[in-house]
Design a protein around this motif. Structure first.
Motif, PDB file in Angstrom:
ATOM      1  N   ILE A  79       0.841  -1.200   0.000  1.00  0.00           N
ATOM      2  CA  ILE A  79       0.000   0.000   0.000  1.00  0.00           C
ATOM      3  C   ILE A  79       0.875   1.248   0.000  1.00  0.00           C
ATOM      4  CG2 ILE A  79      -1.599   1.368   1.394  1.00  0.00           C
ATOM      5  CD1 ILE A  79      -2.855  -1.265   2.344  1.00  0.00           C
ATOM      6  N   LYS A  80       1.835   1.289   0.920  1.00  0.00           N
ATOM      7  CA  LYS A  80       2.652   2.494   1.053  1.00  0.00           C
ATOM      8  C   LYS A  80       3.496   2.730  -0.198  1.00  0.00           C
ATOM      9  CE  LYS A  80       5.516   5.191   4.132  1.00  0.00           C
ATOM     10  NZ  LYS A  80       6.062   5.328   5.500  1.00  0.00           N
ATOM     11  N   LYS A  81       4.051   1.666  -0.792  1.00  0.00           N
ATOM     12  CA  LYS A  81       4.869   1.852  -1.992  1.00  0.00           C
ATOM     13  C   LYS A  81       4.027   2.363  -3.163  1.00  0.00           C
ATOM     14  CE  LYS A  81       8.658  -1.354  -1.019  1.00  0.00           C
ATOM     15  NZ  LYS A  81       9.344  -2.624  -1.409  1.00  0.00           N
ATOM     16  N   ASN A  82       2.773   1.883  -3.271  1.00  0.00           N
ATOM     17  CA  ASN A  82       1.868   2.407  -4.296  1.00  0.00           C
ATOM     18  C   ASN A  82       1.648   3.908  -4.113  1.00  0.00           C
ATOM     19  OD1 ASN A  82       0.018   0.660  -6.333  1.00  0.00           O
ATOM     20  ND2 ASN A  82       0.818  -0.667  -4.705  1.00  0.00           N
ATOM     21  N   LEU A  83       1.374   4.295  -2.886  1.00  0.00           N
ATOM     22  CA  LEU A  83       1.094   5.707  -2.616  1.00  0.00           C
ATOM     23  C   LEU A  83       2.351   6.560  -2.743  1.00  0.00           C
ATOM     24  CD1 LEU A  83      -1.387   5.406   0.399  1.00  0.00           C
ATOM     25  CD2 LEU A  83      -1.899   5.623  -2.033  1.00  0.00           C
ATOM     26  N   LYS A  84       3.478   5.999  -2.298  1.00  0.00           N
ATOM     27  CA  LYS A  84       4.742   6.751  -2.378  1.00  0.00           C
ATOM     28  C   LYS A  84       5.127   6.996  -3.829  1.00  0.00           C
ATOM     29  CE  LYS A  84       8.498   8.354  -0.251  1.00  0.00           C
ATOM     30  NZ  LYS A  84       9.162   8.976  -1.390  1.00  0.00           N
ATOM     31  N   LEU A  85       4.904   6.009  -4.699  1.00  0.00           N
ATOM     32  CA  LEU A  85       5.230   6.157  -6.114  1.00  0.00           C
ATOM     33  C   LEU A  85       4.460   7.322  -6.729  1.00  0.00           C
ATOM     34  CD1 LEU A  85       6.481   5.222  -8.798  1.00  0.00           C
ATOM     35  CD2 LEU A  85       4.581   3.612  -9.017  1.00  0.00           C
ATOM     36  N   PHE A  86       3.151   7.363  -6.493  1.00  0.00           N
ATOM     37  CA  PHE A  86       2.347   8.449  -7.057  1.00  0.00           C
ATOM     38  C   PHE A  86       2.609   9.764  -6.343  1.00  0.00           C
ATOM     39  CE2 PHE A  86       0.259   4.933  -9.014  1.00  0.00           C
ATOM     40  CZ  PHE A  86      -0.267   5.448 -10.191  1.00  0.00           C
ATOM     41  N   GLY A  87       2.924   9.674  -5.047  1.00  0.00           N
ATOM     42  CA  GLY A  87       3.275  10.890  -4.320  1.00  0.00           C
ATOM     43  C   GLY A  87       4.522  11.546  -4.896  1.00  0.00           C
ATOM     44  N   ASP A  88       5.506  10.723  -5.279  1.00  0.00           N
ATOM     45  CA  ASP A  88       6.732  11.259  -5.880  1.00  0.00           C
ATOM     46  C   ASP A  88       6.447  11.950  -7.210  1.00  0.00           C
ATOM     47  OD1 ASP A  88       8.175  10.322  -3.745  1.00  0.00           O
ATOM     48  OD2 ASP A  88       8.916   8.523  -4.766  1.00  0.00           O
ATOM     49  N   LEU A  89       5.491  11.412  -7.977  1.00  0.00           N
ATOM     50  CA  LEU A  89       5.142  12.036  -9.256  1.00  0.00           C
ATOM     51  C   LEU A  89       4.591  13.452  -9.062  1.00  0.00           C
ATOM     52  CD1 LEU A  89       3.406   9.031 -11.077  1.00  0.00           C
ATOM     53  CD2 LEU A  89       5.677   9.965 -11.536  1.00  0.00           C
ATOM     54  N   TYR A  90       3.888  13.648  -7.944  1.00  0.00           N
ATOM     55  CA  TYR A  90       3.300  14.957  -7.658  1.00  0.00           C
ATOM     56  C   TYR A  90       4.160  15.802  -6.720  1.00  0.00           C
ATOM     57  CZ  TYR A  90      -1.215  13.764  -9.790  1.00  0.00           C
ATOM     58  OH  TYR A  90      -2.211  13.446 -10.676  1.00  0.00           O
ATOM     59  N   GLY A  91       5.304  15.268  -6.305  1.00  0.00           N
ATOM     60  CA  GLY A  91       6.146  16.015  -5.369  1.00  0.00           C
ATOM     61  C   GLY A  91       5.546  16.109  -3.981  1.00  0.00           C
ATOM     62  N   VAL A  92       4.823  15.054  -3.579  1.00  0.00           N
ATOM     63  CA  VAL A  92       4.140  15.039  -2.290  1.00  0.00           C
ATOM     64  C   VAL A  92       5.090  14.530  -1.204  1.00  0.00           C
ATOM     65  CG1 VAL A  92       2.284  13.884  -0.995  1.00  0.00           C
ATOM     66  CG2 VAL A  92       1.858  14.746  -3.299  1.00  0.00           C
ATOM     67  N   SER A  93       5.037  15.128  -0.027  1.00  0.00           N
ATOM     68  CA  SER A  93       5.926  14.746   1.076  1.00  0.00           C
ATOM     69  C   SER A  93       5.485  13.427   1.703  1.00  0.00           C
ATOM     70  CB  SER A  93       5.918  15.833   2.155  1.00  0.00           C
ATOM     71  OG  SER A  93       4.632  15.921   2.757  1.00  0.00           O
ATOM     72  N   ASP A  94       6.419  12.762   2.394  1.00  0.00           N
ATOM     73  CA  ASP A  94       6.097  11.522   3.104  1.00  0.00           C
ATOM     74  C   ASP A  94       5.044  11.765   4.172  1.00  0.00           C
ATOM     75  OD1 ASP A  94       7.874  10.172   1.550  1.00  0.00           O
ATOM     76  OD2 ASP A  94       9.423   9.943   3.088  1.00  0.00           O
ATOM     77  N   SER A  95       5.078  12.941   4.805  1.00  0.00           N
ATOM     78  CA  SER A  95       4.098  13.240   5.851  1.00  0.00           C
ATOM     79  C   SER A  95       2.681  13.307   5.284  1.00  0.00           C
ATOM     80  CB  SER A  95       4.452  14.568   6.543  1.00  0.00           C
ATOM     81  OG  SER A  95       4.432  15.640   5.613  1.00  0.00           O
ATOM     82  N   GLN A  96       2.537  13.801   4.044  1.00  0.00           N
ATOM     83  CA  GLN A  96       1.223  13.833   3.407  1.00  0.00           C
ATOM     84  C   GLN A  96       0.748  12.422   3.060  1.00  0.00           C
ATOM     85  OE1 GLN A  96      -1.165  15.753   3.074  1.00  0.00           O
ATOM     86  NE2 GLN A  96      -2.381  15.081   1.311  1.00  0.00           N
ATOM     87  N   VAL A  97       1.675  11.576   2.597  1.00  0.00           N
ATOM     88  CA  VAL A  97       1.324  10.179   2.323  1.00  0.00           C
ATOM     89  C   VAL A  97       0.829   9.512   3.602  1.00  0.00           C
ATOM     90  CG1 VAL A  97       2.212   7.908   1.655  1.00  0.00           C
ATOM     91  CG2 VAL A  97       2.925   9.951   0.393  1.00  0.00           C
ATOM     92  N   ASN A  98       1.546   9.739   4.712  1.00  0.00           N
ATOM     93  CA  ASN A  98       1.148   9.143   5.986  1.00  0.00           C
ATOM     94  C   ASN A  98      -0.197   9.669   6.465  1.00  0.00           C
ATOM     95  OD1 ASN A  98       3.496   7.600   6.151  1.00  0.00           O
ATOM     96  ND2 ASN A  98       4.631   9.201   7.229  1.00  0.00           N
ATOM     97  N   LYS A  99      -0.445  10.955   6.253  1.00  0.00           N
ATOM     98  CA  LYS A  99      -1.717  11.545   6.688  1.00  0.00           C
ATOM     99  C   LYS A  99      -2.894  10.939   5.937  1.00  0.00           C
ATOM    100  CE  LYS A  99      -4.293  15.854   7.193  1.00  0.00           C
ATOM    101  NZ  LYS A  99      -5.526  15.235   6.661  1.00  0.00           N
ATOM    102  N   VAL A 100      -2.738  10.802   4.630  1.00  0.00           N
ATOM    103  CA  VAL A 100      -3.823  10.235   3.825  1.00  0.00           C
ATOM    104  C   VAL A 100      -4.081   8.786   4.230  1.00  0.00           C
ATOM    105  CG1 VAL A 100      -4.525   9.597   1.490  1.00  0.00           C
ATOM    106  CG2 VAL A 100      -3.464  11.812   1.884  1.00  0.00           C
ATOM    107  N   MET A 101      -3.017   8.044   4.517  1.00  0.00           N
ATOM    108  CA  MET A 101      -3.205   6.666   4.980  1.00  0.00           C
ATOM    109  C   MET A 101      -3.961   6.631   6.305  1.00  0.00           C
ATOM    110  SD  MET A 101       0.071   4.288   3.989  1.00  0.00           S
ATOM    111  CE  MET A 101       1.280   5.224   4.929  1.00  0.00           C
ATOM    112  N   GLU A 102      -3.641   7.553   7.195  1.00  0.00           N
ATOM    113  CA  GLU A 102      -4.335   7.607   8.480  1.00  0.00           C
ATOM    114  C   GLU A 102      -5.811   7.958   8.283  1.00  0.00           C
ATOM    115  OE1 GLU A 102      -2.273  10.345  10.976  1.00  0.00           O
ATOM    116  OE2 GLU A 102      -0.402   9.173  10.952  1.00  0.00           O
TER     117      GLU A 102
END
Length: 282
Positions: A91-114
């Motif tokens: 799950i996290k690697k899927n979100l991290k991959l797309f987050g990197d495409l948009y320049g999204v921070s790890d903290s934003q990825v974690n927030k959306v998962m929460e």
């Protein structure tokens, strides 16, 4: 936030979308309904820039979909009904991959998962997940870049009640925060509960558009359902509300102490849809 002006779409000389003009305001939760083949999905794909209209203009947050696609895609998050995730990744690697495409921070990825209660399973491979968990991952992915507009295609279709409730509540919270939401669904409960305004497409045209309560008031039959005893048998009957005949009949049955139960008909968007199109949505 979204404006379509005199939009047409043809496939092999067949008119799929017919002179469609539509405005969706900022902060709306717009329910977009229509049977298969009505032109609804084609319209959504033109809205997000996946299809080019044969004729007409489409604007998203002030940007022309045809000439400013990158700006449009920055403003929009999309969840299609069929999952398109990397099933061998977590799950996290899927979100991290797309987050990197948009320049999204790890903290934003974690927030959306929460927010979507994914954190406890973040290291689980997507291919092993149930449909409900995959749907949550899809929604999380669409929300990573904090889009101003979210398009959700059948977000609760086939999900268990708890997961469906979680997603409905998340959609409501998104909308409260100011996100414009476009919801396409065959689930009349979702459309009725979530939508601030509903548009019904039929044969490529916008057949009706209004607040759900206004549509129900306009198109639904006003009936009262009664059960009463007649010669020791239970009779069930629906009667038109507000007529002299109905009032006299009910008054007589009450006077004779024959009424077993009586309730007002529950109007629904499903009835509205059936009245407009002549068939059930499903």
């Amino acid at each position: 936030m979204i404006e379509l002006k005199n939009v047409y779409k043809y496939y092999n000389n067949k008119k799929v979308v017919d002179d469609l003009s539509l405005t969706i305001e900022q902060g709306e939760l717009f329910g977009f309904l229509g049977p298969n083949g009505a032109g609804k999905t084609t319209t959504i794909r033109m809205m997000i820039g996946l299809l080019k209209p044969t004729q007409g203009e489409i604007w998203v947050n002030g940007h022309n979909v045809l000439t400013e696609k990158k700006k449009v895609h920055t403003d929009i998050g999309v969840v299609f009904e069929l999952p398109n995730l990397y099933v061998r990744s977590s799950i996290k690697k899927n979100l991290k991959l797309f987050g990197d495409l948009y320049g999204v921070s790890d903290s934003q990825v974690n927030k959306v998962m929460e927010d979507l209660q994914l954190s406890s399973q973040q290291d689980v491979k997507v291919g092993t997940l149930s449909k409900g968990w995959k749907q949550r991952v899809l929604i999380a992915r669409a929300m990573l870049h904090k889009p101003k507009i979210v398009v959700l295609d059948e977000p609760t279709s086939g999900l268990d009640p708890n997961t469906a409730a979680l997603i409905r509540n998340y959609i409501k919270e998104l909308n409260k925060q100011g996100t414009t939401v476009i919801l396409t669904t065959h689930d009349m409960h979702d459309a009725d509960e979530l939508s601030t305004r509903v548009g019904i497409m039929y044969n490529g045209k916008l057949a009706a558009i209004d607040k759900p309560e206004n549509l129900k008031s306009k198109y639904c039959k006003k009936e009262v359902y009664i059960e009463y005893m007649k010669e020791d048998k239970l009779v069930k009957e629906s009667l038109p509300m507000g007529t002299d005949e109905t009032e006299k009949k009910i008054a007589q049955l009450m006077s004779d102490d024959k009424i077993v139960s009586m309730k007002k008909g529950e109007n629904s968007l499903a009835e509205v849809f059936a009245t407009i199109t002549g068939r059930e949505l499903s």
